[in-house]
Design an enzyme around this catalytic site. Structure first.
Site, PDB file in Angstrom:
ATOM      1  CG  LEU A  23      -1.918  -1.162   1.282  1.00  8.21           C
ATOM      2  CD1 LEU A  23      -2.609  -1.212   2.637  1.00  8.21           C
ATOM      3  CD2 LEU A  23      -2.930  -1.031   0.157  1.00  8.21           C
ATOM      4  CD  GLU A  33      -9.124   1.070   4.201  1.00  5.08           C
ATOM      5  OE1 GLU A  33      -9.993   1.012   3.305  1.00  5.08           O
ATOM      6  OE2 GLU A  33      -8.192   0.244   4.295  1.00  5.08           O
TER       7      GLU A  33
END
Length: 191
Positions: A23, A33
Site C-alpha cells: 500500500l 480502514e
C-alpha cells in the site's frame, strides 16, 4: 444470475493504490480502514448465513497479503493468474481471468457464494469498470498523497453515481496515525 460485482479499494488523491508491491502509505497501518474492509467483505446478505462471500484478486494482490493472513478468513479466495498452473498455497481457486472466475460461481461453488468482492489489482479494476453488470465501488479516499506506482482507474460520472449514504458505511471523516480518509460508495448506472 446477474450478480452485483463489489470493488473495494483505498486510493490516494492521484488514484494511487499501490507502491512497490504494498500500500502507498506502508509501513503506516490504518487498522480501522482494514476493519472496514474485513467487515464489508465478510458480512453476508441476510438469509445467506449458510454461504460465504467471495474475494477475487490478481496474483500480485495475493502476494502482497502477508502470508500469515492468507487466505483471507471466512471468504472464498479466488486468485487470477495466466502464469500459475495451480492455486497458490492457501487460495481456494485459481482462474485465468475475471470471466473464468465468475463462471466458477455459476458452477457447484456458486451454491456456496453470496457476495462477490474484487479486491485488486489495477487491471482487474479497469476490467470491472467496463463490465456491463450491476457494480458498486467501495472507495476509501485517503486524503494525503503518497508515492504510488499502481493506480485505480478514473470513476466516470457517466457510469457511476456517488451515493449520499450507504447502510453500514460511515460518512464521517476518519483519521488514524495522522492520515485522514473518507469512505465513499458508488453505484453503477446500469439498468
Amino acid at each position: 444470475m446477474s450478480r452485483v460485482l463489489n470493488c473495494i479499494v483505498a486510493v490516494c488523491p492521484d488514484g494511487g493504490i499501490g507502491y512497490k508491491g504494498d500500500l502507498p502509505w506502508h509501513p503506516t497501518r490504518l487498522n480501522n480502514e482494514f476493519k472496514h474492509f474485513r467487515r464489508l467483505t465478510v458480512t453476508r446478505t441476510p438469509g445467506a448465513e449458510d454461504k460465504q462471500n467471495v474475494v477475487i484478486m490478481g496474483r500480485k494482490t495475493w502476494n502482497s497479503i502477508p502470508e500469515k493472513n492468507r487466505p483471507l478468513n471466512d471468504r472464498i479466495n479466488i486468485v487470477l493468474s495466466r502464469q500459475l498452473e495451480a492455486p497458490p498455497s492457501g487460495a481456494h481457486h485459481l482462474a485465468r481471468d475475471l470471466p473464468s472466475a465468475l463462471r466458477l460461481l455459476d458452477g457447484p461453488e456458486g451454491l456456496l457464494a453470496d457476495q462477490v468482492w474484487l479486491i485488486g489489482g489495477s487491471s482487474m479494476y479497469s476490467e470491472v469498470m467496463e463490465t456491463p453488470c450491476p457494480r458498486r465501488l467501495f472507495v476509501t479516499r485517503i486524503l494525503k498523497q503518497f508515492p504510488s506506482d499502481t493506480f485505480f482507474p478514473d470513476i466516470s460520472p457517466a457510469q457511476f453515481r456517488l451515493l449520499p449514504e450507504y447502510p453500514g458505511v460511515s460518512s464521517e471523516l476518519q483519521e488514524e496515525n495522522g492520515i485522514q480518509y473518507r469512505f465513499q460508495v458508488y453505484q453503477s448506472l446500469d439498468p
